[in-house]
Design a protein around this motif. Structure first.
Motif, mmCIF file in Angstrom:
data_model
loop_
_atom_site.group_PDB
_atom_site.id
_atom_site.type_symbol
_atom_site.label_atom_id
_atom_site.label_comp_id
_atom_site.label_asym_id
_atom_site.label_seq_id
_atom_site.Cartn_x
_atom_site.Cartn_y
_atom_site.Cartn_z
ATOM 1 N N UNK A 1 -4.353 14.590 -4.627
ATOM 2 C CA UNK A 1 -4.515 12.759 -4.363
ATOM 3 C C UNK A 1 -4.544 12.280 -3.105
ATOM 4 N N UNK A 2 -3.312 12.866 -3.027
ATOM 5 C CA UNK A 2 -2.274 12.202 -2.062
ATOM 6 C C UNK A 2 -3.687 11.875 -0.627
ATOM 7 N N UNK A 3 -4.152 13.406 -1.193
ATOM 8 C CA UNK A 3 -5.163 13.414 1.016
ATOM 9 C C UNK A 3 -6.265 12.443 0.250
ATOM 10 N N UNK A 4 -6.956 12.715 -1.094
ATOM 11 C CA UNK A 4 -7.424 11.247 -0.956
ATOM 12 C C UNK A 4 -7.304 9.859 -0.452
ATOM 13 N N UNK A 5 -6.513 9.890 -1.427
ATOM 14 C CA UNK A 5 -5.552 8.229 -0.872
ATOM 15 C C UNK A 5 -5.357 7.884 0.310
ATOM 16 N N UNK A 6 -5.563 8.709 1.811
ATOM 17 C CA UNK A 6 -5.139 8.703 2.761
ATOM 18 C C UNK A 6 -6.639 8.636 2.710
ATOM 19 N N UNK A 7 -7.546 9.385 2.896
ATOM 20 C CA UNK A 7 -9.073 9.805 3.242
ATOM 21 C C UNK A 7 -9.741 7.845 2.968
ATOM 22 N N UNK A 8 -9.501 7.334 1.903
ATOM 23 C CA UNK A 8 -10.313 6.410 1.509
ATOM 24 C C UNK A 8 -9.357 4.844 2.078
ATOM 25 N N UNK A 9 -8.375 5.058 2.485
ATOM 26 C CA UNK A 9 -7.531 3.596 2.631
ATOM 27 C C UNK A 9 -7.763 3.006 4.082
ATOM 28 N N UNK A 10 -8.265 3.429 5.112
ATOM 29 C CA UNK A 10 -9.263 2.988 6.178
ATOM 30 C C UNK A 10 -10.738 2.381 5.918
ATOM 31 N N UNK A 11 -11.589 2.642 5.243
ATOM 32 C CA UNK A 11 -12.278 1.915 4.950
ATOM 33 C C UNK A 11 -12.318 0.869 4.842
ATOM 34 N N UNK A 12 -13.760 -0.367 5.457
ATOM 35 C CA UNK A 12 -13.193 -1.450 5.123
ATOM 36 C C UNK A 12 -14.126 -1.867 3.713
ATOM 37 N N UNK A 13 -13.534 -3.002 3.290
ATOM 38 C CA UNK A 13 -14.164 -3.589 1.655
ATOM 39 C C UNK A 13 -15.354 -3.049 0.339
ATOM 40 N N UNK A 14 -16.053 -3.756 1.942
ATOM 41 C CA UNK A 14 -17.477 -3.292 1.800
ATOM 42 C C UNK A 14 -18.145 -1.756 2.019
ATOM 43 N N UNK A 15 -17.267 -0.976 2.689
ATOM 44 C CA UNK A 15 -18.177 0.016 3.771
ATOM 45 C C UNK A 15 -17.897 1.426 2.191
ATOM 46 N N UNK B 1 0.871 -0.634 0.170
ATOM 47 C CA UNK B 1 -0.316 -0.169 -0.274
ATOM 48 C C UNK B 1 0.758 1.096 -0.291
ATOM 49 N N UNK B 2 0.898 2.038 -1.246
ATOM 50 C CA UNK B 2 1.398 3.803 -1.409
ATOM 51 C C UNK B 2 0.453 4.355 -0.354
ATOM 52 N N UNK B 3 0.700 5.363 0.611
ATOM 53 C CA UNK B 3 0.126 6.089 0.305
ATOM 54 C C UNK B 3 0.484 7.990 0.373
ATOM 55 N N UNK B 4 1.869 7.976 -0.704
ATOM 56 C CA UNK B 4 2.727 9.272 -0.739
ATOM 57 C C UNK B 4 3.448 8.806 -2.313
ATOM 58 N N UNK B 5 3.404 9.981 -3.183
ATOM 59 C CA UNK B 5 4.283 9.429 -4.061
ATOM 60 C C UNK B 5 5.565 9.957 -3.877
ATOM 61 N N UNK B 6 5.772 8.875 -4.280
ATOM 62 C CA UNK B 6 8.014 8.936 -4.520
ATOM 63 C C UNK B 6 8.236 9.952 -5.278
ATOM 64 N N UNK B 7 9.419 10.948 -5.225
ATOM 65 C CA UNK B 7 9.954 11.664 -6.095
ATOM 66 C C UNK B 7 10.795 10.549 -7.048
ATOM 67 N N UNK B 8 9.711 12.049 -8.701
ATOM 68 C CA UNK B 8 10.387 10.830 -9.730
ATOM 69 C C UNK B 8 11.872 10.482 -9.949
ATOM 70 N N UNK B 9 12.224 8.656 -10.266
ATOM 71 C CA UNK B 9 13.211 8.641 -10.726
ATOM 72 C C UNK B 9 14.514 8.808 -11.993
#
Length: 469
Positions: A320-334, A1-9
């Motif tokens: 988008x990083x904020x949205x990613x964090x916001x939804x990650x705590x949701x249950x699979x069927x929530x 699970x990735x919560x943030x974007x890494x700097x471009x390689x």
């Protein structure tokens, strides 16, 4: 699970391998321009904050290295703690040039002479000599007069002699620098990238510009400045006063300006979805019929809003990083209602008062729906499923299951569906809104606005870095 974007390689052997913005063609064309331009030259890469200027010039720098073309990178903002930009600039160049020069004895000798002359200039200071070169933009006659007055009034301190000595030091610097470039660049221009100039202290930014133009005006040198011209204009006004023609001032220092191409935001957002591995979050949810379109709703609504609001790449990444964090705590069927979550998060960011009134017990949906209509132009609205989807959720979240008819906006959509005069597209839009209000999450389920608000409030405890411009 990735919560943030890494700097471009940036792979040394393949700089564009992880480029999400398709910058390769631009960089190849600019590299060709630089190889043929009459040096010395100063090229400005002009783009507002957050549009990827740093990534762009880092890719360009690595491409030149791969092409065996000499180049150096200088981050002005990281060095603006220094009192004199010349000192920090020469210091950073010295580090980069060690690799570039290698065992070339003549080039090393020439560079040592250049540094020695530069030290003399920095030691004596050059406020008048450099700024006189911008005559016509600032009051050069007044500067000269002030210098002569100081010299005449303090002959005992040899002020005039000091003035002449620093003039000689600048001449020696030019000679040594020209000799160095000739001996080290092997016939190719030495490209020096100067990044984040517009984030520096106003005095530091202007002094660095002046030194680049008047001390490094040497054949074989090409400077590439990554900047926001509008923001830099504010710095110029802060130093020389609001009356100065900041655009005319900048023309004295910049030979060419290049505007970064506007990237395709839909493709970029799609790439960010992959980088954040959001598909892994949504994949198991697709087994539930009422949740199977969550990923599409999130991506399409976010793309619609980001495009119409003309969000910068940095704003897109952070939201988008904020949205990613916001939804990650949701249950699979929530139920997370991603279309509504995205719009409310963006509303809190850009229309916070309206957002607060909406999520409070007393507010209605009308103000945020007006804001939604401001974002999505009327000419595009009837064909926008995503806009209708958000509008429906905004009504549903504020309406109880037995109070839907109390919404005047919903009543208007129901009237449109009954009208025989309106066209198919208008009716189709209203049909989506009405269907979403009546079944926001399938039969027997409503929208839990408090739960969505809690997710957004939770994000307030996080701080997202904005270091790259």
């Amino acid at each position: 699970m990735k919560l943030k974007l890494n700097p471009i390689q940036i792979e040394p052997s393949d700089p564009f391998k992880y480029d999400l913005l398709g910058r390769k063609e631009e960089i190849l064309n600019l590299s060709l321009l630089v190889s043929n331009v009459n040096s010395p030259a100063v090229i400005a890469i002009d783009s507002r904050w957050g549009t990827g200027k740093t990534t762009f010039i880092r890719l360009w720098e690595q491409h030149l290295k791969e092409d065996i073309s000499p180049s150096l990178y200088f981050n002005a903002w990281e060095t603006d703690f220094s009192d004199d930009p010349l000192v920090s600039f020469l210091g950073e160049m010295n580090e980069g040039l060690k690799t570039l020069i290698g065992a070339n004895e003549k080039a090393n000798e020439a560079w040592e002479k250049t540094k020695a002359a530069g030290k003399q200039i920095a030691k004596r200071g050059i406020p008048a000599l450099v700024r006189i070169g911008t005559a016509g933009i600032i009051d050069a006659d007044k500067i000269i007069e002030d210098e002569i007055t100081k010299a005449a009034g303090s002959l005992a301190g040899d002020a005039l002699d000091n003035y002449l000595q620093q003039k000689k030091a600048i001449y020696e610097f030019h000679v040594a620098l020209a000799s160095f470039v000739e001996k080290s660049a092997d016939g190719k221009p030495l490209v020096i990238f100067v990044d984040e100039l517009d984030r520096c202290r106003p005095n530091y930014a202007i002094e660095l510009l002046e030194r680049i133009k008047h001390l490094f005006n040497t054949e074989g040198l090409v400077f590439v400045l990554a900047l926001d011209k509008e923001q830099l204009g504010h710095s110029i006004e802060a130093v020389y006063g609001n009356g100065i023609d900041s655009v005319g001032y900048l023309r004295r220092f910049i030979d060419f300006e290049y505007q970064l191409k506007e990237p395709d935001k839909a493709s970029y957002i799609d790439s960010l979805f992959s980088a954040l591995q959001l598909y892994k979050f949504f994949q198991p949810r697709k087994q539930y019929g009422e949740l199977r379109y969550d990923e599409d709703h999130l991506k399409n609504v976010f793309t619609m809003l980001a495009t119409n609001l003309r969000l910068s790449l940095r704003e897109i990444e952070q939201l988008l990083a904020s949205i990613n964090i916001a939804i990650r705590t949701a249950k699979e069927n929530e139920y997370i209602f991603p279309a509504l979550l995205v719009f409310l998060l963006i509303s809190k960011h850009f229309k916070s008062d309206a957002y607060q009134r909406y999520v409070s017990g007393d507010g209605t949906e009308s103000e945020l729906i007006d804001y939604l209509h401001e974002i999505v132009p009327e000419r595009n609205r009837d064909e926008s499923f995503e806009c209708a989807l958000v509008e429906g959720y905004l009504i549903a979240a504020k309406s109880g299951r037995f109070q839907k008819a109390e919404s005047p906006i919903l009543l208007r959509h129901e009237e449109i569906l009954q009208s025989e005069e309106l066209n198919y597209k208008e009716k189709q839009y209203s049909e989506v809104v009405v269907n979403v209000v009546n079944r926001p999450a399938g039969l027997g389920h409503g929208v839990n606005l408090n739960r969505i608000k809690d997710r957004i409030d939770w994000l307030g405890r996080f701080e997202f870095s904005d270091s790259e411009g």
